[in-house]
Design an enzyme around this catalytic site. Structure first.
Site, short mmCIF file in Angstrom:
data_model
loop_
_atom_site.label_atom_id
_atom_site.label_comp_id
_atom_site.label_asym_id
_atom_site.label_seq_id
_atom_site.Cartn_x
_atom_site.Cartn_y
_atom_site.Cartn_z
N CYS A 45 -23.22 -73.26 36.79
CA CYS A 45 -23.13 -71.87 36.81
C CYS A 45 -22.09 -71.43 37.88
CB CYS A 45 -24.16 -71.11 37.06
SG CYS A 45 -25.26 -70.96 35.83
C1 BEZ Z 1 -26.62 -75.35 36.11
O1 BEZ Z 1 -25.75 -74.29 36.09
O2 BEZ Z 1 -26.24 -76.37 36.58
C2 BEZ Z 1 -27.94 -75.46 35.25
C3 BEZ Z 1 -28.74 -73.95 35.07
C4 BEZ Z 1 -29.91 -74.20 34.53
C5 BEZ Z 1 -30.39 -75.27 34.11
C6 BEZ Z 1 -29.80 -76.64 34.19
C7 BEZ Z 1 -28.71 -76.36 34.80
#
Ligand code: BEZ
Length: 211
Positions: A45
């Protein structure tokens, strides 16, 4: 219920990092992109929000307003934005909705419990100036989105909203387009004065009309 292409994008009022936003009013006559993130302070994200911040001008050029949503609260978003700016070398200037009660996430069916418990998946909604949904994408948490692709589809959506063309596989802005089947051969010279080539009777190309 799932949101389908052509549906009116559900309206809402939400707290964001840029204050309270009434979605439809905030969109005004612009195109809009609403995109969700599973969680603050997560790695994929963080790179996604940074990538969008770096192409803010590309969205502005296309008259597109960008709005992110994550189910974490406002204080968390504000701290996370500092991290995003620091680590991605950018300046996030678009609003991020704080959606701890999941109002927006539920309205847009962004929580897919069989994929990710209690967080949103990576949804994208492209909304036209008529407030109707023009495109939806759903990615899992493990796969960051390609925002060049999102700019590319905006180019196609904006072009095909104004001209009787469609865009072929892997099309990019400036490349030849397909004349839609509804256009009769005899109408082509007046509608597409730049010329055309017919590969098959149903496969007719023309230079991009708005270039
Ligand atoms: C991420 O943004 O890396 C992420 C967010 C939620 C679950 C797994 C990865």
């Amino acid at each position: 219920m799932a949101i389908r292409l052509g549906d009116v994008a559900p309206d809402f009022t939400a707290e964001t990092t840029a204050g309270t936003i009434k979605f439809h009013e905030w969109l005004g006559d612009s195109w809009g992109i609403l995109f969700s993130h599973p969680k603050d302070f997560t790695p994929v994200c963080t790179t996604e929000l940074g990538a969008v911040a770096k192409i803010t001008n590309e969205f502005k050029k296309r008259n597109v307003k960008v709005l992110a949503v994550s189910v974490d609260p406002l204080d968390s978003h504000k701290g996370w934005v500092n991290d995003i700016n620091e680590t991605q070398n950018c300046s996030v200037s678009y609003p991020i909705i704080a959606d701890p009660d999941r109002t927006v996430a539920n309205l847009y069916d962004m929580i897919h419990p069989n994929a990710l418990d209690n967080m949103t998946v990576r949804s994208v909604f492209v909304i036209g100036p008529d407030k109707k949904v023009k495109l939806t994408l759903t990615y899992p948490a493990s796969t960051g989105r390609n925002f060049d692709e999102i700019l590319r589809v905006v180019d196609s959506l904006q072009l095909t909203a104004k001209h009787q063309v469609a865009t072929p596989a892997n099309w990019k802005d400036g490349e030849d387009c397909i004349i839609v089947p509804a256009v009769k051969d005899e109408e082509i010279p007046s509608k597409f004065p730049k010329g055309h080539r017919a590969v098959k009777p149903y496969l007719r190309f023309t230079p991009q009309p708005n270039k």
